[in-house]
Enzyme design. Structure first.
Site, short mmCIF file in Angstrom:
data_model
loop_
_atom_site.label_atom_id
_atom_site.label_comp_id
_atom_site.label_asym_id
_atom_site.label_seq_id
_atom_site.Cartn_x
_atom_site.Cartn_y
_atom_site.Cartn_z
N GLU A 187 5.90 6.48 -9.32
CA GLU A 187 4.47 6.18 -9.16
C GLU A 187 3.84 7.11 -8.11
O GLU A 187 2.74 7.62 -8.27
CB GLU A 187 4.27 4.72 -8.72
N HIS A 212 0.06 1.12 -13.06
CA HIS A 212 0.84 -0.06 -13.48
C HIS A 212 2.30 0.36 -13.65
O HIS A 212 2.58 1.42 -14.23
CB HIS A 212 0.29 -0.61 -14.79
N MET A 261 -4.26 -6.93 -6.81
CA MET A 261 -3.76 -7.99 -7.69
C MET A 261 -4.79 -9.06 -8.03
O MET A 261 -4.43 -10.20 -8.27
CB MET A 261 -2.52 -8.64 -7.05
N VAL A 306 -6.88 -6.88 -18.87
CA VAL A 306 -5.90 -6.45 -17.86
C VAL A 306 -4.95 -5.38 -18.43
O VAL A 306 -4.41 -5.54 -19.52
CB VAL A 306 -5.08 -7.67 -17.38
N ASP A 307 -4.77 -4.28 -17.67
CA ASP A 307 -3.82 -3.21 -18.00
C ASP A 307 -3.99 -2.64 -19.41
O ASP A 307 -3.01 -2.36 -20.11
CB ASP A 307 -2.37 -3.72 -17.84
N GLY A 316 0.78 -1.24 0.00
CA GLY A 316 0.00 0.00 0.00
C GLY A 316 0.81 1.28 0.00
O GLY A 316 0.37 2.29 0.56
C1 GAR Z 1 3.07 -0.96 -7.56
O1 GAR Z 1 4.32 -0.93 -8.19
C2 GAR Z 1 1.98 -0.98 -8.60
O2 GAR Z 1 2.28 -0.24 -9.73
C3 GAR Z 1 1.93 -2.45 -8.94
O3 GAR Z 1 2.07 -3.09 -7.69
C4 GAR Z 1 2.86 -2.30 -6.83
C5 GAR Z 1 2.10 -2.11 -5.55
O4 GAR Z 1 2.88 -1.47 -4.60
N1 GAR Z 1 0.72 -2.80 -9.60
C6 GAR Z 1 0.62 -3.68 -10.58
O5 GAR Z 1 1.57 -4.36 -10.95
C7 GAR Z 1 -0.76 -3.85 -11.19
N2 GAR Z 1 -0.72 -4.63 -12.39
P1 GAR Z 1 2.20 -0.73 -3.37
O6 GAR Z 1 1.27 -1.74 -2.71
O7 GAR Z 1 3.33 -0.36 -2.49
O8 GAR Z 1 1.45 0.45 -3.91
#
Ligand code: GAR
Length: 320
Positions: free
Chosen positions: A175, A110, A91, A145-146, A15
């Site tokens: 991000e 993503h 996820m 997806v994506d 998160g």
């Molecule tokens: C992040 O890097 C996000 O972009 C990725 O999971 C991570 C979550 O980190 N999401 C994906 O890969 C979706 N396909 P976080 O829980 O620390 O935000």
């Protein structure tokens, strides 16, 4: 400032993007508030953090709930009057029905420059492909997806010697910058005149013989192909100091207008100058606009202004 959008964040783990959104929402001028944090796992660090930061949380275990998981989540989103869902490391594959329910209102982040490297293990894929640049993408969620419409991206350089972990760490910093900014832009859009005008244009284009015509500088929509097409809808953007962006449509007269304005003062108002001419205003710079209802008003107003040859044609087609 306009009322803030109520955002729900869905997570599956750490998160950190969720945290970036929570902290961004603390700014006085942030156009959204975090009204719910939930996800598909009950015991993840992200939920604990959200709780500690005072965000309302709902811990759900998708495995335990099985078939009832998505309905339980939907009920919670309804109860929290959520406008927009932000997926942040969520996820789980989302069923088509849920995606359709939130079409245009659910965004995701993503960790790659989509459409490159969708799915899992993006950083591995970036390194394996020998890319020199990667990044992150915020996009609308669609069935595949994506792959929904891209709202924005940020680039990140791939350094010699990068591993999936070192790259993930730097992309994550990017991000955290990108997501709060793009979410703010995204939730602000429906309150802007240009977005509202586009939406009305789309709805009006389904009606026969519709053209564009301005009315004292305001964008308008007219019906009829002759020399004098008749205006049936006008977009009044903060007209003469009014606080609303309103769609003006033809009502049956002052009685109907007065009744509607009294019954639904948050939806209807009496527009300056135009009101006397039988134009009723529907306030559209709100987050809870019922666009089917707006489409009905557009059609009704079109009927009131269209020449008989067109309205007759419309009635004939409706019989079939
Ligand atoms: C992040 O890097 C996000 O972009 C990725 O999971 C991570 C979550 O980190 N999401 C994906 O890969 C979706 N396909 P976080 O829980 O620390 O935000």
């Amino acid at each position: 400032m306009a009322e803030r959008a109520r955002v729900a964040i869905l997570i599956s783990g750490r998160g950190s993007n969720m945290a970036a959104l929570i902290y961004a929402a603390r700014a006085d001028d942030c156009p959204y508030e975090i009204a719910l944090v939930s996800g598909d796992k009950a015991d993840v660090p992200g939920l604990q953090l959200a709780h500690a930061e005072g965000a309302p949380i709902l811990a759900l275990d998708a495995k335990l709930l099985g078939a009832s998981y998505w309905n339980t989540l939907q009920d919670a989103l309804d109860a929290a009057r959520i406008d927009t869902i932000a997926l942040a490391g969520f996820m789980r594959i989302i069923p088509a029905e849920f995606v359709a329910r939130w079409a245009g209102k659910m965004v995701n982040i993503h960790p790659s420059l989509l459409p490159l490297h969708p799915g899992l293990r993006s950083h591995e894929a970036v390194l394996a492909a020998g890319e020199t640049t990667t990044g992150a993408t915020v996009h609308l969620v669609s069935d595949e997806v994506d792959s929904g419409a891209i709202l924005g991206q940020v680039k990140v350089a791939v350094l010699p010697g990068d591993t999936p972990d070192t790259l993930a760490t730097r992309v994550l910093i990017a991000e955290h910058q990108l997501y709060p900014r793009l979410l703010a832009e995204f939730v602000s859009r429906p309150l802007t005149a240009s977005w509202i005008e586009q939406r009305i244009d789309e709805l009006a284009s389904h009606l026969p013989e519709v053209g564009r015509k301005t009315s004292h500088g305001s964008p308008g929509w007219s019906v009829g192909s002759g020399k004098t097409p008749k205006l049936f809808a006008i977009l009044a953007d903060h007209h003469h100091g009014e606080e609303a962006i309103g769609l003006l449509v033809k009502a049956s007269g002052p009685d109907e207008m007065g009744g509607l304005i009294e019954a639904h003062p948050d939806v209807y108002y009496w527009p300056k100058y135009y009101g006397a001419g039988g134009w009723l205003a529907i306030k559209l710079n709100r987050r809870d606009v019922d666009w089917d209802h707006v489409a009905e008003w557009l059609e009704r107003s079109w009927r009131a202004c269209a020449p008989p040859r067109l309205t007759k044609l419309m009635s004939i087609t409706e019989e079939f």
